[in-house]
Design a protein around this motif. Structure first.
Motif, PDB file in Angstrom:
ATOM      1  N   GLN A  48       0.834  -1.212   0.000  1.00 29.08           N
ATOM      2  CA  GLN A  48       0.000   0.000   0.000  1.00 29.08           C
ATOM      3  C   GLN A  48       0.866   1.259   0.000  1.00 29.08           C
ATOM      4  O   GLN A  48       0.614   2.207  -0.751  1.00 29.08           O
ATOM      5  CB  GLN A  48      -0.912  -0.010   1.234  1.00 29.08           C
ATOM      6  CG  GLN A  48      -1.949   1.096   1.184  1.00 29.08           C
ATOM      7  CD  GLN A  48      -2.750   1.206   2.466  1.00 29.08           C
ATOM      8  OE1 GLN A  48      -2.874   0.242   3.218  1.00 29.08           O
ATOM      9  NE2 GLN A  48      -3.291   2.377   2.704  1.00 29.08           N
ATOM     10  N   LEU A  49       1.907   1.230   0.832  1.00 26.52           N
ATOM     11  CA  LEU A  49       2.793   2.397   0.916  1.00 26.52           C
ATOM     12  C   LEU A  49       3.418   2.706  -0.445  1.00 26.52           C
ATOM     13  O   LEU A  49       3.406   3.851  -0.912  1.00 26.52           O
ATOM     14  CB  LEU A  49       3.901   2.140   1.945  1.00 26.52           C
ATOM     15  CG  LEU A  49       4.922   3.270   2.092  1.00 26.52           C
ATOM     16  CD1 LEU A  49       4.332   4.435   2.871  1.00 26.52           C
ATOM     17  CD2 LEU A  49       6.191   2.784   2.773  1.00 26.52           C
ATOM     18  N   LEU A  50       3.944   1.682  -1.100  1.00 29.32           N
ATOM     19  CA  LEU A  50       4.620   1.892  -2.388  1.00 29.32           C
ATOM     20  C   LEU A  50       3.638   2.315  -3.470  1.00 29.32           C
ATOM     21  O   LEU A  50       3.916   3.215  -4.260  1.00 29.32           O
ATOM     22  CB  LEU A  50       5.357   0.630  -2.819  1.00 29.32           C
ATOM     23  CG  LEU A  50       6.510   0.177  -1.903  1.00 29.32           C
ATOM     24  CD1 LEU A  50       7.152  -1.093  -2.456  1.00 29.32           C
ATOM     25  CD2 LEU A  50       7.572   1.258  -1.759  1.00 29.32           C
ATOM     26  N   ARG A  51       2.475   1.657  -3.485  1.00 33.01           N
ATOM     27  CA  ARG A  51       1.502   1.969  -4.548  1.00 33.01           C
ATOM     28  C   ARG A  51       0.936   3.376  -4.408  1.00 33.01           C
ATOM     29  O   ARG A  51       0.554   3.997  -5.398  1.00 33.01           O
ATOM     30  CB  ARG A  51       0.363   0.954  -4.540  1.00 33.01           C
ATOM     31  CG  ARG A  51       0.790  -0.412  -5.030  1.00 33.01           C
ATOM     32  CD  ARG A  51      -0.297  -1.135  -5.773  1.00 33.01           C
ATOM     33  NE  ARG A  51       0.154  -2.462  -6.177  1.00 33.01           N
ATOM     34  CZ  ARG A  51       0.819  -2.717  -7.289  1.00 33.01           C
ATOM     35  NH1 ARG A  51       1.115  -1.735  -8.118  1.00 33.01           N
ATOM     36  NH2 ARG A  51       1.197  -3.955  -7.580  1.00 33.01           N
ATOM     37  N   GLU A  52       0.872   3.878  -3.173  1.00 30.13           N
ATOM     38  CA  GLU A  52       0.251   5.196  -2.964  1.00 30.13           C
ATOM     39  C   GLU A  52       1.270   6.330  -2.909  1.00 30.13           C
ATOM     40  O   GLU A  52       0.907   7.473  -2.652  1.00 30.13           O
ATOM     41  CB  GLU A  52      -0.591   5.164  -1.682  1.00 30.13           C
ATOM     42  CG  GLU A  52      -1.817   4.284  -1.851  1.00 30.13           C
ATOM     43  CD  GLU A  52      -2.658   4.185  -0.598  1.00 30.13           C
ATOM     44  OE1 GLU A  52      -2.317   4.824   0.416  1.00 30.13           O
ATOM     45  OE2 GLU A  52      -3.656   3.442  -0.641  1.00 30.13           O
ATOM     46  N   THR A  53       2.537   6.011  -3.121  1.00 30.28           N
ATOM     47  CA  THR A  53       3.557   7.076  -3.123  1.00 30.28           C
ATOM     48  C   THR A  53       3.711   7.610  -4.545  1.00 30.28           C
ATOM     49  O   THR A  53       4.071   6.862  -5.449  1.00 30.28           O
ATOM     50  CB  THR A  53       4.908   6.538  -2.601  1.00 30.28           C
ATOM     51  OG1 THR A  53       4.698   6.041  -1.283  1.00 30.28           O
ATOM     52  CG2 THR A  53       5.960   7.634  -2.571  1.00 30.28           C
TER      53      THR A  53
ATOM     54  N   ARG B 122       6.125  10.387   4.221  1.00 31.07           N
ATOM     55  CA  ARG B 122       5.941   9.186   3.396  1.00 31.07           C
ATOM     56  C   ARG B 122       7.130   9.012   2.450  1.00 31.07           C
ATOM     57  O   ARG B 122       7.683   7.918   2.318  1.00 31.07           O
ATOM     58  CB  ARG B 122       4.652   9.321   2.580  1.00 31.07           C
ATOM     59  CG  ARG B 122       4.478   8.246   1.502  1.00 31.07           C
ATOM     60  CD  ARG B 122       3.427   8.670   0.506  1.00 31.07           C
ATOM     61  NE  ARG B 122       2.106   8.631   1.104  1.00 31.07           N
ATOM     62  CZ  ARG B 122       1.338   7.534   1.162  1.00 31.07           C
ATOM     63  NH1 ARG B 122       1.780   6.400   0.670  1.00 31.07           N
ATOM     64  NH2 ARG B 122       0.155   7.573   1.703  1.00 31.07           N
ATOM     65  N   VAL B 126       9.666   5.888   2.403  1.00 32.66           N
ATOM     66  CA  VAL B 126       9.845   5.057   1.204  1.00 32.66           C
ATOM     67  C   VAL B 126      11.321   5.008   0.807  1.00 32.66           C
ATOM     68  O   VAL B 126      11.872   3.936   0.554  1.00 32.66           O
ATOM     69  CB  VAL B 126       8.989   5.589   0.032  1.00 32.66           C
ATOM     70  CG1 VAL B 126       9.397   4.967  -1.292  1.00 32.66           C
ATOM     71  CG2 VAL B 126       7.526   5.312   0.295  1.00 32.66           C
ATOM     72  N   TYR B 145       6.622  -0.794  -9.128  1.00 37.89           N
ATOM     73  CA  TYR B 145       5.611   0.021  -8.452  1.00 37.89           C
ATOM     74  C   TYR B 145       5.406   1.401  -9.072  1.00 37.89           C
ATOM     75  O   TYR B 145       4.310   1.922  -9.046  1.00 37.89           O
ATOM     76  CB  TYR B 145       5.947   0.152  -6.961  1.00 37.89           C
ATOM     77  CG  TYR B 145       5.673  -1.140  -6.230  1.00 37.89           C
ATOM     78  CD1 TYR B 145       4.381  -1.471  -5.831  1.00 37.89           C
ATOM     79  CD2 TYR B 145       6.691  -2.054  -6.000  1.00 37.89           C
ATOM     80  CE1 TYR B 145       4.113  -2.676  -5.199  1.00 37.89           C
ATOM     81  CE2 TYR B 145       6.442  -3.262  -5.365  1.00 37.89           C
ATOM     82  CZ  TYR B 145       5.153  -3.568  -4.972  1.00 37.89           C
ATOM     83  OH  TYR B 145       4.882  -4.760  -4.369  1.00 37.89           O
ATOM     84  N   TRP B 146       6.470   2.018  -9.595  1.00 37.09           N
ATOM     85  CA  TRP B 146       6.279   3.373 -10.136  1.00 37.09           C
ATOM     86  C   TRP B 146       6.111   3.380 -11.656  1.00 37.09           C
ATOM     87  O   TRP B 146       5.726   4.383 -12.221  1.00 37.09           O
ATOM     88  CB  TRP B 146       7.430   4.286  -9.725  1.00 37.09           C
ATOM     89  CG  TRP B 146       7.250   4.787  -8.331  1.00 37.09           C
ATOM     90  CD1 TRP B 146       6.473   5.838  -7.940  1.00 37.09           C
ATOM     91  CD2 TRP B 146       7.821   4.235  -7.143  1.00 37.09           C
ATOM     92  NE1 TRP B 146       6.526   5.972  -6.580  1.00 37.09           N
ATOM     93  CE2 TRP B 146       7.348   5.008  -6.061  1.00 37.09           C
ATOM     94  CE3 TRP B 146       8.677   3.171  -6.874  1.00 37.09           C
ATOM     95  CZ2 TRP B 146       7.698   4.744  -4.744  1.00 37.09           C
ATOM     96  CZ3 TRP B 146       9.036   2.917  -5.575  1.00 37.09           C
ATOM     97  CH2 TRP B 146       8.554   3.697  -4.518  1.00 37.09           C
ATOM     98  N   LEU B 189       5.282   4.105   9.661  1.00 34.19           N
ATOM     99  CA  LEU B 189       4.425   3.599   8.574  1.00 34.19           C
ATOM    100  C   LEU B 189       2.936   3.774   8.886  1.00 34.19           C
ATOM    101  O   LEU B 189       2.129   4.024   7.978  1.00 34.19           O
ATOM    102  CB  LEU B 189       4.763   2.114   8.341  1.00 34.19           C
ATOM    103  CG  LEU B 189       3.965   1.347   7.305  1.00 34.19           C
ATOM    104  CD1 LEU B 189       4.164   1.935   5.918  1.00 34.19           C
ATOM    105  CD2 LEU B 189       4.365  -0.123   7.296  1.00 34.19           C
TER     106      LEU B 189
END
Lengths: 178, 194
Positions: A48-53, B122, B126, B145-146, B189
């Motif tokens: 979730q953290l990675l997808r929402e960054t 955040r 990350v 992911y990106w 987190l």
């Protein structure tokens, strides 16, 4: 089921490739193994953290700076070299022509009559130039004597401009040094 | 790559710097982001992204039009970043070191101060998590992911096999999950989870 197989189910679930039955299977394993359930929670949190960054914005002017930093391509280098050779040839070829001509005329160049004629001609040219310059200088001097204001005023203006230039320069230098 | 970009590419291959400039404008986001996520330093990321574009420009003749341009460009970027990480390993920020504020995030005036702070935290979290990963794992995670790349696309960028990518992503995810079980990281987190 081995841990590795449960992990494979977890990875498929994270990639969104786990079927409904696979999901049920995974949930049953997680209920039976609390240590895996804790890890699954952590995996989901990271997901979730990675997808929402969001992506970070590019610094302003990056593209312009990059284009300015681009080197010459091999094609440009060839073009540059061709122009250079062209200019070189434009200078060297006439020089070679003169050298060739000098070699061809070398017997004639040794003739004393040729050189005495050359010097006489050059002296005559210089005499003529001297007469013209002295006549022009005499005429100008006479004109200046007749019109002193026409000479003095421009000189005064030049002096003022130079003076102001010096003042401004001094002020700018003074500002920079502080 | 759309038709317009194909034209720019063709012109750039003929030495048109302005046309390549259009490609830089089109791909600066992905290239800069990859470099930033990999290097964890915006100054180095800018230099690396610029170098990646310069390398791409000087190697345009070797670009195979059958390949996706973005994949080729990101491949150049990632290779350069990995080289840089290996050369400058000592300069990388570790998990314990405070991360510099990202000005772009701080200047997001659309969000209020609280949202800005949260975004900044955040981002720092990350980046600190990514910094715990070996560079190949980090790159795999970033591309997944990106860039939303498939395993096949990531394998093409990283010049390896799909199974190697699956394995790297599996280990990277577990390593990241393990890192979040640390008390302090877990606390950082928590505000970012629904």
């Amino acid at each position: 089921m081995e841990h590795e197989e449960v992990y494979a189910l977890m990875m498929d679930a994270l990639d969104g490739e786990l079927s409904a039955t696979g999901l049920v299977e995974l949930e049953s394993h997680l209920r039976a193994r609390p240590e895996l359930a804790r890890e699954w929670e952590a995996l989901q949190a990271v997901e979730q953290l990675l997808r929402e960054t969001p992506p970070v914005p590019v610094p302003a002017g990056f593209a312009q700076r990059t284009v300015r930093a681009l080197p010459m391509t091999p094609r440009h280098l060839w073009l540059g070299a061709a122009v250079y050779v062209l200019f070189l040839a434009a200078g060297v070829i006439p020089l070679l022509g003169v050298a060739w001509l000098a070699i061809q005329l070398s017997p004639a160049l040794g003739e004393p009559a040729l050189w005495s004629g050359f010097w006489q001609g050059a002296l005559a040219q210089l005499n003529a130039l001297g007469v013209i310059l002295s006549a022009a200088a005499g005429g100008m001097a006479q004109w200046c004597l007749q019109h002193p204001a026409a000479v003095g005023l421009p000189m005064l203006m030049v002096a003022i401009v130079l003076l102001w230039g010096g003042v401004v320069n001094r002020l700018v230098l003074h500002r920079d040094s502080t | 790559m759309n038709d317009e970009e194909q034209v720019w590419l063709e012109r750039a291959r003929n030495g048109d710097r302005a046309a390549f400039g259009r490609l830089v404008e089109a791909y600066q986001g992905p290239v800069y982001n990859l470099a930033y996520r990999m290097l964890n330093n915006r100054g180095e990321a800018e230099e690396a992204a610029q170098e990646a574009f310069i390398r791409a420009y000087t190697r345009l003749d070797s670009y195979d039009p059958q390949r996706k341009f973005s994949t080729w460009l990101l491949s150049i970027t990632s290779n350069y970043c990995i080289d840089l990480i290996r050369k400058r390993r000592v300069t990388l920020l570790s998990l314990e070191e405070p991360l510099p504020a990202h000005p772009a995030l701080m200047s997001d005036h659309a969000d209020g101060p609280e949202a800005q702070t949260l975004n900044h935290e955040r981002e720092a979290l990350v980046q600190s998590l990514l910094a715990t990963l070996p560079e190949e794992y980090r790159e795999t995670v970033v591309l997944r992911y990106w860039y939303d790349m498939s395993y096949e696309e990531i394998a093409e960028v990283m010049d390896t096999t799909v199974s190697a990518i699956k394995s790297r992503l599996f280990r990277a995810r577990r390593q990241l999950a393990e890192a979040t079980t640390d008390g302090e990281v877990a606390e950082r987190l928590q505000p970012h989870l629904n």
